[in-house]
Scaffold this motif. Structure first.
Motif, PDB file in Angstrom:
ATOM      1  N   TYR A 197      -5.803   0.543   9.351  1.00 14.91           N
ATOM      2  CA  TYR A 197      -5.066  -0.472   8.594  1.00 14.91           C
ATOM      3  C   TYR A 197      -3.600  -0.108   8.399  1.00 14.91           C
ATOM      4  N   GLU A 198      -3.155   0.995   9.013  1.00 17.46           N
ATOM      5  CA  GLU A 198      -1.740   1.341   8.936  1.00 17.46           C
ATOM      6  C   GLU A 198      -1.333   2.064  10.211  1.00 17.46           C
ATOM      7  N   ALA A 199      -0.027   2.351  10.333  1.00 16.23           N
ATOM      8  CA  ALA A 199       0.516   2.859  11.593  1.00 16.23           C
ATOM      9  C   ALA A 199      -0.039   4.223  11.987  1.00 16.23           C
ATOM     10  N   SER A 200      -0.451   5.019  11.003  1.00 20.35           N
ATOM     11  CA  SER A 200      -0.938   6.365  11.315  1.00 20.35           C
ATOM     12  C   SER A 200      -2.374   6.373  11.812  1.00 20.35           C
ATOM     13  N   HIS A 211       0.870  -1.181   0.000  1.00 17.52           N
ATOM     14  CA  HIS A 211       0.000   0.000   0.000  1.00 17.52           C
ATOM     15  C   HIS A 211       0.898   1.220   0.000  1.00 17.52           C
ATOM     16  N   GLU A 248      -0.071  -8.422  10.532  1.00 25.31           N
ATOM     17  CA  GLU A 248      -0.340  -7.101   9.963  1.00 25.31           C
ATOM     18  C   GLU A 248      -0.998  -6.184  10.984  1.00 25.31           C
ATOM     19  N   THR A 303      -4.605   6.446  -0.659  1.00 25.95           N
ATOM     20  CA  THR A 303      -3.734   5.270  -0.606  1.00 25.95           C
ATOM     21  C   THR A 303      -4.171   4.260  -1.658  1.00 25.95           C
ATOM     22  N   VAL A 336      -0.417  -1.697  13.107  1.00 31.25           N
ATOM     23  CA  VAL A 336      -1.335  -0.560  13.006  1.00 31.25           C
ATOM     24  C   VAL A 336      -1.264   0.290  14.270  1.00 31.25           C
ATOM     25  N   VAL A 386      -7.650  -5.717   9.748  1.00 32.36           N
ATOM     26  CA  VAL A 386      -7.054  -4.902   8.685  1.00 32.36           C
ATOM     27  C   VAL A 386      -7.520  -5.382   7.316  1.00 32.36           C
TER      28      VAL A 386
END
Length: 327
Positions: A233-236, A41, A258, A57, A262, A300
């Motif tokens: 679904y992501e670190a941010s 992504h 995964e 994204t 996150v 996720v």
């Protein structure tokens, strides 16, 4: 190859059937009977029309379930700005290409938004069925008022039943529209003015947002609540606060490796060892042990669910289904 637009997908898809399809996909994933490469992504749109930051994204999600006649590749995009009233486009857009696993022939191209929304909704539906306290319809809280909020509610209604759904979004028009849509479908829904008002006393809490900060206070959760977080679904991204995880007796994840990356997990210092595979629930190896447990399910999304859903839709379609095109 056959092309199925959203109306054609809607004609083929039934949530009652899809719940079983998604459960089987989780079982196959948990047993290692799938091929699921890393999904890239990446930010897109920076530099376009003078932008100094990404607009959204892009994601590519291929997968194959062992024994299925076909594999699928989903191309997806997430553009949070699309939710603005002046834009009025889906936040998540996608296409799913289904390919014959025996000879590589392209079989079908499906409009993917409904596939993504419905299979993700089934995660909440299955979680409510297997991990929600008690039996019968649930008192549901939904934080978020986009399409995923609607699909989570529909799937929980299909899997378990909804006694009441309280919908919160910081945008009054959005929560009113979501509530109206659900009530039109026969689901008893009401808009509320705060996330805390939605969550308090709820049996099941769903978060379906693209937030970067926690969307409700964990101390508002009732004992025995099930929390299903499907937005980050992501670190941010972060939907849940530290208190929620401190209160949680167990944390399940659809794809533990995964989910560990996150924001909900990283920012709250949740040890990756706490993340139990959701597939274990369907194997009967894990589940609710008491009515007072607080349980969290983090999702996720998995391309395995997309390929399973696409195979199901292809089985449901006749050879004349969709629009046939030649390459």
């Amino acid at each position: 190859m056959h092309v199925f637009d959203d109306d054609a997908v809607a004609d083929l898809l039934a949530l009652d059937d899809l719940l079983g399809v998604v459960e089987r996909a989780f079982l196959k994933q948990g047993r290692g009977e799938v091929e699921r490469p890393d999904r890239p992504h990446f930010p897109v749109g920076e530099g376009l029309d003078g932008r100094d930051e990404p607009a959204g994204t892009g994601l590519a999600m291929p997968a194959y379930v062992h024994g299925d006649p076909a594999y699928a590749t989903k191309l997806a995009s997430v553009f949070p700005g699309n939710a603005a009233p002046e834009v009025d486009r889906p936040t998540v857009q996608a296409q799913v290409l289904l390919t014959d696993a025996s000879d590589g022939e392209p079989l079908a191209l499906f409009a993917g938004e409904r596939i993504t929304n419905a299979r993700t909704g089934c995660i909440g539906g299955l979680a409510a069925r297997e991990l929600g306290a008690g039996t019968g319809p649930v008192d549901l809280a939904v934080v978020g008022a986009g399409q995923q909020a609607r699909w989570q509610t529909r799937a929980i209604e299909a899997a378990r039943g909804v006694e009441r759904a309280r919908i919160y979004s910081p945008t009054p028009d959005s929560r009113a529209a979501c509530t109206a849509d659900l009530r039109h479908e026969g689901i008893p829904a009401e808009a509320v003015d705060s996330a805390e008002a939605a969550v308090r006393d709820a049996d099941v809490v769903v978060t379906a947002t693209t937030s970067e900060t926690p969307v409700f206070p964990g101390d508002a959760l009732a004992d025995g609540a099930l929390v299903v977080a499907v937005g980050a679904y992501e670190a941010s991204m972060r939907e849940l606060d530290r208190t929620t995880f401190e209160r949680a007796d167990r944390v399940f994840a659809d794809v533990p490796e995964e989910v560990a990356a996150v924001g909900d997990i990283v920012d709250n210092d949740v040890a990756s060892a706490r993340l139990l595979p959701l597939s274990a629930v369907f194997e009967g190896d894990a589940g609710r042990e008491s009515a007072d447990e607080v349980i969290v399910v983090e999702s996720v999304g998995s391309a395995v669910l997309d390929t399973a859903t696409a195979n199901y839709l292809w089985r449901e379609a006749s050879e004349e289904g969709g629009v046939e095109i030649a390459f």
